[in-house]
Scaffold this motif. Structure first.
Motif, PDB file in Angstrom:
ATOM      1  N   VAL A 403     -10.407  25.140  -2.046  1.00 19.18           N
ATOM      2  CA  VAL A 403      -9.215  25.667  -1.373  1.00 19.18           C
ATOM      3  C   VAL A 403      -8.162  24.587  -1.154  1.00 19.18           C
ATOM      4  O   VAL A 403      -7.090  24.875  -0.604  1.00 19.18           O
ATOM      5  N   GLU A 404      -8.447  23.358  -1.568  1.00 15.75           N
ATOM      6  CA  GLU A 404      -7.403  22.333  -1.616  1.00 15.75           C
ATOM      7  C   GLU A 404      -6.645  22.371  -2.934  1.00 15.75           C
ATOM      8  O   GLU A 404      -5.594  21.747  -3.065  1.00 15.75           O
ATOM      9  N   ASP A 405      -7.177  23.091  -3.912  1.00 17.16           N
ATOM     10  CA  ASP A 405      -6.566  23.151  -5.238  1.00 17.16           C
ATOM     11  C   ASP A 405      -5.549  24.291  -5.278  1.00 17.16           C
ATOM     12  O   ASP A 405      -5.905  25.463  -5.124  1.00 17.16           O
ATOM     13  N   SER A 406      -4.290  23.960  -5.502  1.00 16.79           N
ATOM     14  CA  SER A 406      -3.222  24.964  -5.434  1.00 16.79           C
ATOM     15  C   SER A 406      -3.369  26.032  -6.519  1.00 16.79           C
ATOM     16  O   SER A 406      -3.126  27.220  -6.265  1.00 16.79           O
ATOM     17  N   ASN A 409      -6.137  28.346  -5.508  1.00 21.40           N
ATOM     18  CA  ASN A 409      -5.693  29.163  -4.372  1.00 21.40           C
ATOM     19  C   ASN A 409      -4.797  30.311  -4.814  1.00 21.40           C
ATOM     20  O   ASN A 409      -4.895  31.428  -4.297  1.00 21.40           O
ATOM     21  N   LYS A 410      -3.909  30.049  -5.747  1.00 24.84           N
ATOM     22  CA  LYS A 410      -3.013  31.109  -6.214  1.00 24.84           C
ATOM     23  C   LYS A 410      -3.798  32.264  -6.808  1.00 24.84           C
ATOM     24  O   LYS A 410      -3.467  33.440  -6.602  1.00 24.84           O
ATOM     25  N   CYS A 413      -5.775  34.301  -4.132  1.00 23.13           N
ATOM     26  CA  CYS A 413      -4.903  34.986  -3.177  1.00 23.13           C
ATOM     27  C   CYS A 413      -4.117  36.136  -3.802  1.00 23.13           C
ATOM     28  O   CYS A 413      -3.401  36.848  -3.088  1.00 23.13           O
ATOM     29  N   VAL A 441      -9.972  35.344  -1.547  1.00 22.04           N
ATOM     30  CA  VAL A 441      -9.738  34.489  -0.386  1.00 22.04           C
ATOM     31  C   VAL A 441     -10.268  35.156   0.881  1.00 22.04           C
ATOM     32  O   VAL A 441     -10.780  34.485   1.791  1.00 22.04           O
ATOM     33  N   ARG A 474      -7.341  24.965   5.663  1.00 20.08           N
ATOM     34  CA  ARG A 474      -6.723  24.742   4.355  1.00 20.08           C
ATOM     35  C   ARG A 474      -6.189  26.038   3.759  1.00 20.08           C
ATOM     36  O   ARG A 474      -5.124  26.060   3.140  1.00 20.08           O
ATOM     37  N   ILE A 475      -6.936  27.119   3.945  1.00 24.98           N
ATOM     38  CA  ILE A 475      -6.471  28.415   3.439  1.00 24.98           C
ATOM     39  C   ILE A 475      -5.186  28.827   4.153  1.00 24.98           C
ATOM     40  O   ILE A 475      -4.202  29.239   3.524  1.00 24.98           O
ATOM     41  N   PHE A 478      -2.204  26.840   2.975  1.00 23.54           N
ATOM     42  CA  PHE A 478      -1.686  27.312   1.687  1.00 23.54           C
ATOM     43  C   PHE A 478      -0.887  28.601   1.866  1.00 23.54           C
ATOM     44  O   PHE A 478       0.205  28.758   1.300  1.00 23.54           O
ATOM     45  N   LEU A 479      -1.426  29.533   2.645  1.00 23.28           N
ATOM     46  CA  LEU A 479      -0.729  30.800   2.874  1.00 23.28           C
ATOM     47  C   LEU A 479       0.630  30.555   3.514  1.00 23.28           C
ATOM     48  O   LEU A 479       1.636  31.172   3.144  1.00 23.28           O
TER      49      LEU A 479
END
Length: 680
Positions: A403-406, A409-410, A413, A441, A474-475, A478-479
């Motif tokens: 969840v640190e990886d963009s 995460n995209k 999500c 997510v 972290r989530i 990102f959100l």
């Protein structure tokens, strides 16, 4: 102690028909003499050739070695050394049967020797097998022979036997860093033969063992010197390798999860009412009487759960090392999710273990990652031993890194890309049942909340809680940064976080010796609430989510009042002081009163509620009326806007997690040695 050579047991020594004479299997007769210190090969030029034509009686040989002491072994070291050297020579012969028998002999011999408790493990092992003067000549030849057979063995069986022998040697000591024999595998690495075994169809059934051995070797003294396996692991580009590893991982996860379900089928647990987390005080509740189905043949479910997960779950170490070291692997993991149609409603996690086919190349209707999340849910909720804590560490670290990886995460999500994932519902309090397609997510958040809810104990695993809260933080970061509005049962998060704070507050006197770590957990949980209060507009799906957050904060006013006195007395991380772990809050964000906004909310709305009660001449108030008051009084609420609430320290294995991962590695090696054959 009775000599192992005089031991009789079924299948080894049998009476002849019609007479009292005992006929011994030739293999038994030879090794009986061998362990007495005699040399049965003396004057017999064809002895070794004939011996390795005999089928190895592994049971008898293992029994002999288990019953002989260290001192007795050292007394017959000449025989042991000769057997070791002759076995290596036989491995180089053309006869396939002799090769296999030689390897079987070596596996039994080395396992028996490694099981002994020598005062100086490496020194005495080498003394027994080759003698110190010959070690640097014999062991390189030994490793080279294993490598050649793994690479060019005549049959799949020969390749597997060579692989099995390598595993016995490398895992001879559960602390692989103290097994100096592994140094020879560094000088002449077997990385390429292992990859070949992993990918080849004829050795697909042993891909699990090859993957595990590769990763264990990649962990050998990796922080002390250059490790060729780790270097090559980092540089893997072949997506076929990634695909095979994920396939084996997912299949193993499904098999391991099936053992939890066999104890207690939780598929219908959602039909029964369970108290909310607000009333949950962290006690270990009874396994029965909660409405979940339980198989009648399990007399003690709690004891059965403690024995899980299966030893094969050790493959999670491979997943961690790839996620942590190989960005291409993380990208492949993201692509493995993207490749499924947007309209897919995955049933992958509803698969029963009996549906796994003999071929590893099964047709899937959902991402491999779903199977990892599913077993993670079961393991984290049943975390009751030091062993399960080791795997909980690995799981949470994997989630933190991902969840640190963009890019990842995209993908998880995306609201259009939804999947169904079976999560554990065997222990109250239960989360809302979510047997419908949703972004992954949300599944990750449920997995982490499951951990928070089911591990509230006075001996709080603060390191695990810091990681779990780190995943949530972290989530949310990102959100917030990407303005992603996530449809999710957010109230479950508030209830879990406040339940955690309430538990710590009520048991604060028990945490005096571990106060710094507990303070870190407190601060992390409060930070998540502050982030939601300040920036919830950026990621909440609707206004009611904000109302729910404020409602839960107001309900927990007494808890926050109690925490205020603790926080005021607590010396949290000061500017310039070293962080305790990679999950600790940054110094700059600790320069404001962490409870300022929360206390303002409690005070502001409490006054409004009391005023409403006075104006309406009532003593009590319904939740609906509280929600109405919250909605009517947002405009007069004034809050601070603290900076850097969404900042965190990116995960780095060095230096904080090195000691922990060394302990975890020992657990994993020990489990790998007692693995089950899951894919046949």
């Amino acid at each position: 102690m009775q000599s192992p050579t005089s031991t009789e047991f079924n299948g080894i020594i049998r009476p002849a028909y019609g007479t009292k004479t005992v006929l011994k299997e030739k293999f038994v007769e030879i090794y009986e003499s061998f362990f007495k210190g005699n040399d049965p090969s003396a004057g017999q030029p064809n002895f070794w050739s004939e011996l390795f034509l005999l089928k190895v009686n592994v049971v008898y040989l293992s029994k002999c070695l288990s019953e002989i002491s260290q001192d007795q072994l050292l007394a017959i070291k000449n025989n042991i050394s000769k057997l070791f050297l002759k076995s290596i020579e036989t491995m180089k012969e053309e006869s396939v049967q002799r090769k296999i028998n030689a390897i079987d002999t070596l596996c039994a011999l080395l396992q028996g020797i490694f099981s002994k408790r020598f005062n100086n493990f490496c020194f005495e092992i080498i003394t027994l097998l080759t003698g110190l003067n010959n070690a640097d000549t014999v062991f390189p030849q030994f490793v080279d022979t294993i490598k050649c057979l793994m690479n060019d063995g005549e049959t799949a069986e020969v390749k597997y036997e060579a692989l099995r022998l390598a595993i016995v040697v490398v895992c001879g000591n559960s602390n692989i860093n103290q097994n100096s024999l592994n140094g020879y595998f560094m000088k002449d690495d077997i990385f390429d033969p292992l990859i070949k075994i992993i990918l080849a169809p004829e050795t697909s059934h042993v891909a699990y063992e090859a993957i595990m051995l590769l990763d264990i070797l990649a962990n050998y003294n990796k922080h002390e010197s250059k490790n060729p396996y780790l270097i090559k692991l980092i540089n893997i580009k072949n997506e076929a390798v990634f695909e095979k590893i994920m396939n084996v991982l997912a299949t193993t996860c499904v098999k391991c999860r099936s053992k939890y379900i066999a104890i207690q089928d939780d598929d219908e647990a959602n039909k029964y009412f369970v108290s909310s987390l607000a009333t949950y005080v962290g006690s270990i509740l009874s396994w029965t009487g909660n409405g979940t189905k339980k198989l009648s043949n399990v007399s003690d479910p709690e004891l059965a759960f403690v024995r899980l997960p299966s030893a094969n779950i050790s493959i999670l170490l491979v997943f961690y090392d790839l996620v942590n070291n190989n960005k291409r692997f993380v990208d492949h993991l993201a692509k493995s999710i993207i490749k499924f149609p947007i309209s897919a409603e995955s049933k992958v996690n509803e698969r029963d273990s009996t549906t796994i086919t003999s071929s590893i190349e099964i047709i899937r209707d959902g991402p491999y990652f779903c199977d990892f999340l599913s077993i993670s849910s079961y393991l984290l909720q049943h975390n009751r031993t030091n062993r399960t804590a080791s795997y909980a560490n690995i799981i949470l670290l994997i989630l933190v890194i991902l969840v640190e990886d963009s890019t990842f995460n995209k993908v998880i999500c995306e609201d259009e890309r939804r999947f169904v994932v079976r999560l554990c519902r065997q222990r109250p309090p239960l989360l809302q049942n979510a047997k419908f397609p949703r972004p992954l997510v949300g599944v990750i958040l449920d997995v982490v909340i499951g951990f928070i809810n089911h591990n509230l104990r006075r001996k709080l695993q603060t390191d695990l809680y810091s990681m779990a809260l780190g995943v949530i933080h972290r989530i949310m970061s990102f959100l917030k940064k990407n303005c992603v509005r996530l449809p999710y049962h957010w109230s479950e998060i508030w209830q879990s976080l406040i339940g955690l704070l309430k538990f710590i507050l009520s048991n604060i006197e028990h945490f005096q010796q571990d106060r710094d770590s507990v303070n870190e957990v407190l601060l992390s949980a409060i930070n998540i609430i502050n982030l939601s209060v300040t920036f919830g507009d950026d990621f909440f799906p609707d206004p009611i989510s904000y109302d729910n957050l404020f409602y839960e904060i107001i309900r927990a006013k007494e808890t926050f009042d109690g925490l205020s006195s603790i926080v005021n007395k607590t010396n949290f991380t000061k500017p310039g002081s070293p962080a305790k772990s990679a999950f600790q809050k940054t110094a700059s964000s600790s320069q404001f009163d962490v409870l300022s906004n929360i206390n303002t909310i409690c005070t502001h709305f409490s006054l409004k509620i009391e005023g409403w009660k006075l104006a309406n001449r009532v003593k009590s108030i319904t939740p609906e009326q509280v929600y109405s008051i919250i909605n009517a009084n947002y405009d007069t609420l004034k809050l601070n806007t603290p900076e850097k609430l969404d900042h965190y320290t990116p995960y780095n294995e060095i230096p904080y997690h090195v000691p922990l991962l060394r302990q975890v590695l020992r657990v994993i090696v020990e489990d790998f040695k007692r693995r089950e054959v899951l894919i046949e």
